[in-house]
Structures are given as structure tokens and as C-alpha cells.
Write a protein that holds these residues in place. Structure first.
Motif, PDB file in Angstrom:
ATOM      1  N   ILE A   1       0.844  -1.202   0.000  1.00 49.48           N
ATOM      2  CA  ILE A   1       0.000   0.000   0.000  1.00 49.48           C
ATOM      3  C   ILE A   1       0.877   1.249   0.000  1.00 49.48           C
ATOM      4  CG2 ILE A   1      -1.733   1.322   1.282  1.00 49.48           C
ATOM      5  CD1 ILE A   1      -2.692  -1.462   2.378  1.00 49.48           C
ATOM      6  N   ASN A   2       1.949   1.239   0.814  1.00 53.70           N
ATOM      7  CA  ASN A   2       2.858   2.381   0.842  1.00 53.70           C
ATOM      8  C   ASN A   2       3.535   2.580  -0.507  1.00 53.70           C
ATOM      9  OD1 ASN A   2       3.462   1.338   4.064  1.00 53.70           O
ATOM     10  ND2 ASN A   2       2.817   3.432   3.690  1.00 53.70           N
ATOM     11  N   ALA A   3       3.858   1.492  -1.176  1.00 56.43           N
ATOM     12  CA  ALA A   3       4.582   1.567  -2.445  1.00 56.43           C
ATOM     13  C   ALA A   3       3.722   2.151  -3.567  1.00 56.43           C
ATOM     14  CB  ALA A   3       5.100   0.193  -2.835  1.00 56.43           C
ATOM     15  N   ASP A   4       2.423   1.807  -3.579  1.00 57.24           N
ATOM     16  CA  ASP A   4       1.559   2.266  -4.679  1.00 57.24           C
ATOM     17  C   ASP A   4       0.094   2.215  -4.252  1.00 57.24           C
ATOM     18  OD1 ASP A   4       0.527   3.059  -7.079  1.00 57.24           O
ATOM     19  OD2 ASP A   4       1.203   1.316  -8.212  1.00 57.24           O
ATOM     20  N   ALA A   5      -0.301   3.160  -3.402  1.00 55.03           N
ATOM     21  CA  ALA A   5      -1.653   3.151  -2.833  1.00 55.03           C
ATOM     22  C   ALA A   5      -2.742   3.240  -3.893  1.00 55.03           C
ATOM     23  CB  ALA A   5      -1.812   4.281  -1.819  1.00 55.03           C
ATOM     24  N   ASN A   6      -2.515   4.016  -4.947  1.00 57.82           N
ATOM     25  CA  ASN A   6      -3.559   4.201  -5.959  1.00 57.82           C
ATOM     26  C   ASN A   6      -3.826   2.945  -6.782  1.00 57.82           C
ATOM     27  OD1 ASN A   6      -4.087   6.851  -5.269  1.00 57.82           O
ATOM     28  ND2 ASN A   6      -2.666   7.695  -6.741  1.00 57.82           N
ATOM     29  N   ASN A   7      -2.892   2.002  -6.774  1.00 58.29           N
ATOM     30  CA  ASN A   7      -3.073   0.773  -7.553  1.00 58.29           C
ATOM     31  C   ASN A   7      -3.117  -0.482  -6.695  1.00 58.29           C
ATOM     32  OD1 ASN A   7      -3.136   1.819 -10.305  1.00 58.29           O
ATOM     33  ND2 ASN A   7      -1.074   2.511  -9.849  1.00 58.29           N
ATOM     34  N   THR A   8      -3.096  -0.341  -5.380  1.00 60.48           N
ATOM     35  CA  THR A   8      -3.155  -1.499  -4.489  1.00 60.48           C
ATOM     36  C   THR A   8      -4.554  -1.575  -3.888  1.00 60.48           C
ATOM     37  OG1 THR A   8      -0.806  -1.250  -3.974  1.00 60.48           O
ATOM     38  CG2 THR A   8      -2.111  -2.648  -2.502  1.00 60.48           C
ATOM     39  N   TRP A   9      -5.338  -2.519  -4.380  1.00 56.33           N
ATOM     40  CA  TRP A   9      -6.707  -2.654  -3.908  1.00 56.33           C
ATOM     41  C   TRP A   9      -6.736  -3.464  -2.614  1.00 56.33           C
ATOM     42  CZ3 TRP A   9      -9.107  -7.538  -3.859  1.00 56.33           C
ATOM     43  CH2 TRP A   9      -8.428  -8.556  -4.537  1.00 56.33           C
ATOM     44  N   MET A  10      -7.780  -3.232  -1.819  1.00 53.77           N
ATOM     45  CA  MET A  10      -7.975  -3.964  -0.575  1.00 53.77           C
ATOM     46  C   MET A  10      -9.092  -4.989  -0.708  1.00 53.77           C
ATOM     47  SD  MET A  10      -7.571  -1.046   2.272  1.00 53.77           S
ATOM     48  CE  MET A  10      -5.939  -0.493   2.732  1.00 53.77           C
ATOM     49  N   LEU A  11     -10.185  -4.562  -1.330  1.00 52.02           N
ATOM     50  CA  LEU A  11     -11.304  -5.478  -1.505  1.00 52.02           C
ATOM     51  C   LEU A  11     -12.085  -5.141  -2.757  1.00 52.02           C
ATOM     52  CD1 LEU A  11     -14.241  -4.008  -0.627  1.00 52.02           C
ATOM     53  CD2 LEU A  11     -13.228  -4.229   1.608  1.00 52.02           C
ATOM     54  N   LYS A  12     -12.836  -6.127  -3.203  1.00 49.00           N
ATOM     55  CA  LYS A  12     -13.756  -5.943  -4.321  1.00 49.00           C
ATOM     56  C   LYS A  12     -15.147  -6.265  -3.801  1.00 49.00           C
ATOM     57  CE  LYS A  12     -10.255  -7.185  -7.709  1.00 49.00           C
ATOM     58  NZ  LYS A  12     -10.137  -6.317  -8.834  1.00 49.00           N
ATOM     59  N   LEU A  13     -16.158  -5.578  -4.351  1.00 50.86           N
ATOM     60  CA  LEU A  13     -17.513  -5.819  -3.890  1.00 50.86           C
ATOM     61  C   LEU A  13     -18.517  -5.611  -5.002  1.00 50.86           C
ATOM     62  CD1 LEU A  13     -19.176  -2.839  -2.603  1.00 50.86           C
ATOM     63  CD2 LEU A  13     -16.797  -2.796  -2.000  1.00 50.86           C
ATOM     64  N   ASP A  14     -19.676  -6.245  -4.804  1.00 53.23           N
ATOM     65  CA  ASP A  14     -20.830  -6.009  -5.667  1.00 53.23           C
ATOM     66  C   ASP A  14     -21.633  -4.896  -5.014  1.00 53.23           C
ATOM     67  OD1 ASP A  14     -20.220  -7.993  -7.517  1.00 53.23           O
ATOM     68  OD2 ASP A  14     -21.382  -9.529  -6.464  1.00 53.23           O
ATOM     69  N   LEU A  15     -21.844  -3.805  -5.743  1.00 48.14           N
ATOM     70  CA  LEU A  15     -22.575  -2.669  -5.201  1.00 48.14           C
ATOM     71  C   LEU A  15     -24.056  -3.020  -5.038  1.00 48.14           C
ATOM     72  CD1 LEU A  15     -19.965  -1.435  -6.513  1.00 48.14           C
ATOM     73  CD2 LEU A  15     -21.327   0.583  -6.953  1.00 48.14           C
TER      74      LEU A  15
END
Length: 129
Positions: free
Chosen positions: A90-104
Motif C-alpha cells: 500500500i505504501n509503495a503504490d496506494a492508488n493501484n493497491t486494492w484492498m477489496l472488491k464488492l458487488d454494489l
């Protein structure tokens, strides 16, 4: 730092990238920079239901523990397992490191989020820069 224009942002410093009725969530570069070195990420389980603007997990850094807030309501479909062993991604590339995916569950909630330019303005007002 520029923020991807195709993302939506929260005032709690999370981002969401939306593709149809699916969303991918992470934290912003501003958030990771404020936190410092991230040492642990606590995420929900696949199948968990999240509510917009409610806590879904936390990020622990050498400085503090910060809650994570879901930008929208939905059901978790995946979590980034790599973050268990390598939260520093996350520190290395926060804008491209996802945490989770979800169905809205309610895409109208996206209307309440900030566009990239509005998020940058919010940060500059918050920091005075």
C-alpha cells in the motif's frame, strides 16, 4: 500527487473504482503517506455485507491504527490476500493497491462521493497546502 480521474473518493481517504455494478476499494496516497509505514491490514471476509460510510476494517502503521470506511454498500467478493503478508504494498503504490472488491447494492451512493479534482481540493483545504 495526482489521483486517478476514474476513481471516486471519500473524505475518509478511500477510493473506489467502479465497473458496472462492481467496485474495487483501496486507500489514497494521501492516506498512506499520513499513516507512514503500514504493518498490518484487517479486512472483512468474502461474503460480508458492507454499509456505505461504515467501518469495514483497519490499517495499522508504525504511527497509529486507522479505521477503513466503505465508500458504498455492497457484498465483498474478494479481498487482496497479498496484503496479509505484504501490507507495505500500500505504501509503495496506494492508488493501484486494492484492498477489496464488492458487488454494489446501491449505485446511487456513488453520487455522494468526490471526483478526483474535488478530493484534491478537499486535501488542500484540510492540510492548508
Amino acid at each position: 500527487m495526482s489521483y486517478p480521474a476514474n476513481y471516486k473518493y471519500t473524505k475518509e481517504h478511500e477510493w473506489i473504482e467502479v465497473d458496472g455494478a462492481k467496485g474495487t476499494v483501496g486507500i489514497t496516497d494521501y492516506a498512506q503517506n499520513s499513516l507512514g509505514d503500514i504493518v498490518f491490514v484487517d479486512l472483512p471476509k468474502v461474503g460480508d455485507t458492507l454499509e456505505a460510510h461504515k467501518i469495514f476494517g483497519s490499517v495499522e502503521s508504525v504511527k497509529a491504527v486507522s479505521d477503513l470506511y466503505s465508500p458504498v454498500s455492497g457484498t465483498v467478493t474478494a479481498i487482496n490476500e497479498e496484503l496479509k503478508d505484504a501490507p507495505e504494498k500500500i505504501n509503495a503504490d496506494a492508488n493501484n493497491t486494492w484492498m477489496l472488491k464488492l458487488d454494489l447494492s446501491n449505485s446511487a451512493e456513488l453520487d455522494g462521493l468526490l471526483a478526483a479534482a474535488d478530493y484534491e481540493k478537499f486535501i488542500s483545504e484540510e492540510t492548508g497546502h
